[in-house]
Design a protein around this motif. Sequence first.
Motif, PDB file in Angstrom:
ATOM      1  N   ARG A   2      21.541  74.582  -9.082  1.00  0.00           N
ATOM      2  CA  ARG A   2      22.101  75.210  -7.873  1.00  0.00           C
ATOM      3  C   ARG A   2      21.054  75.261  -6.764  1.00  0.00           C
ATOM      4  NH1 ARG A   2      25.139  80.980  -7.116  1.00  0.00           N
ATOM      5  NH2 ARG A   2      25.606  80.667  -4.922  1.00  0.00           N
ATOM      6  N   HIS A  50      22.705  67.276 -20.793  1.00  0.00           N
ATOM      7  CA  HIS A  50      22.740  68.484 -19.959  1.00  0.00           C
ATOM      8  C   HIS A  50      21.677  69.516 -20.333  1.00  0.00           C
ATOM      9  CE1 HIS A  50      26.400  66.791 -18.435  1.00  0.00           C
ATOM     10  NE2 HIS A  50      27.041  66.971 -19.569  1.00  0.00           N
ATOM     11  N   ASP A  65      23.159  73.102 -19.151  1.00  0.00           N
ATOM     12  CA  ASP A  65      24.051  73.509 -18.061  1.00  0.00           C
ATOM     13  C   ASP A  65      24.846  72.324 -17.514  1.00  0.00           C
ATOM     14  OD1 ASP A  65      25.350  74.730 -16.001  1.00  0.00           O
ATOM     15  OD2 ASP A  65      23.550  75.368 -14.925  1.00  0.00           O
ATOM     16  N   PRO A  66      25.999  72.037 -18.147  1.00  0.00           N
ATOM     17  CA  PRO A  66      26.799  70.868 -17.748  1.00  0.00           C
ATOM     18  C   PRO A  66      27.180  70.868 -16.257  1.00  0.00           C
ATOM     19  CG  PRO A  66      27.672  71.834 -19.772  1.00  0.00           C
ATOM     20  CD  PRO A  66      26.597  72.756 -19.276  1.00  0.00           C
ATOM     21  N   ARG A  67      27.487  72.037 -15.720  1.00  0.00           N
ATOM     22  CA  ARG A  67      27.977  72.049 -14.331  1.00  0.00           C
ATOM     23  C   ARG A  67      26.865  72.265 -13.311  1.00  0.00           C
ATOM     24  NH1 ARG A  67      33.396  75.467 -14.087  1.00  0.00           N
ATOM     25  NH2 ARG A  67      33.412  74.555 -12.004  1.00  0.00           N
ATOM     26  N   ARG A  68      25.691  72.584 -13.777  1.00  0.00           N
ATOM     27  CA  ARG A  68      24.494  72.722 -12.941  1.00  0.00           C
ATOM     28  C   ARG A  68      24.640  73.748 -11.806  1.00  0.00           C
ATOM     29  NH1 ARG A  68      23.102  68.275 -10.388  1.00  0.00           N
ATOM     30  NH2 ARG A  68      24.568  66.743 -11.122  1.00  0.00           N
ATOM     31  N   PHE A  69      25.357  74.847 -12.093  1.00  0.00           N
ATOM     32  CA  PHE A  69      25.399  75.963 -11.146  1.00  0.00           C
ATOM     33  C   PHE A  69      24.332  77.002 -11.481  1.00  0.00           C
ATOM     34  CE2 PHE A  69      29.743  74.478 -10.190  1.00  0.00           C
ATOM     35  CZ  PHE A  69      29.710  74.576  -8.814  1.00  0.00           C
ATOM     36  N   SER A 103      28.233  77.686 -16.453  1.00  0.00           N
ATOM     37  CA  SER A 103      28.380  77.059 -17.773  1.00  0.00           C
ATOM     38  C   SER A 103      27.061  76.958 -18.517  1.00  0.00           C
ATOM     39  CB  SER A 103      28.958  75.652 -17.600  1.00  0.00           C
ATOM     40  OG  SER A 103      28.091  74.886 -16.761  1.00  0.00           O
TER      41      SER A 103
END
Length: 271
Positions: free
Chosen positions: A34, A91, A108-112, A76
């Motif tokens: 993020r 990830h 962290d698959p979604r990288r938020f 995530s």
Amino acid sequence: MPELPEVETTRRSLEPGLLGRTIVHVTVRDRRLRWPVPDDLERALTGAVVLGIRRRAKYLLIETDRGTVMVHLGMSGSLTLNPPLVPPAKHDHVEALLDTGWTLRLHDPRRFGSVHWITGDERSHALLRELAPEPLDPDFDGDYLHRITRGRSAAIKQILMNGHLVTGVGNIYASEALHAAAIHPGTPGRRLSLRRCETLANAVKQTLARAIEAGGSSLRDYVNGTGTPGYFQLQSAVYGRAGQPCLRCGGTIRLVRHGMRATYYCAACQH
Ligand SMILES: [Zn+2]
């Protein structure tokens, strides 16, 4: 999304394996979280000794003798300790190898999620300094809830989820706490009496404490790196139970949607 109980469970699960350990190597495979992972993280952390792991809101603070690594799990993310010889998974963006041979990994698959490096007083960090009180701290009580709801016509559920007023109470736990306190989620905050604020503050604390306890039961597998990360099924009274009978009064649980957000409640016993 990890909420406060999941983050606290993560903290507790990591503590025994991290305390007093030296970080011998740091690998960053993808800096694009993020916020970008700091360029000097590898250099700053290599050789550092872990002094403690704390939580503020949904941030994990890994304190070392050189500074503090602050981690947010985003939507995530998970932070796990992995035994020697377990290869990184897809990830697994950031990892720290410890002198025990175990590896701390941020997946962290979604990288938020995000990783920050803080030297000096963390309380002055931009992401921490304006945080509201922790619901599990003593200064979050009926008096506090009563004070912040005066003059606010917003629904009490929105107020509970407003991170500037209360830290770390997400949709699920707000719904559950309001049901436990028998308060309708749409009640304007300013209409709540001090007594109902006291009931609600206690319900928030109990709901979170129970969830943390529930997370503890899956801790063993989690620490051993064999289980799913600390997202556990809350034994919910209202959340996700639309159309089913209320556990308290037998009324029907209702679901209303405001935008993306679902609110579950019992119209029969929540006023
Ligand atoms: Zn009911």
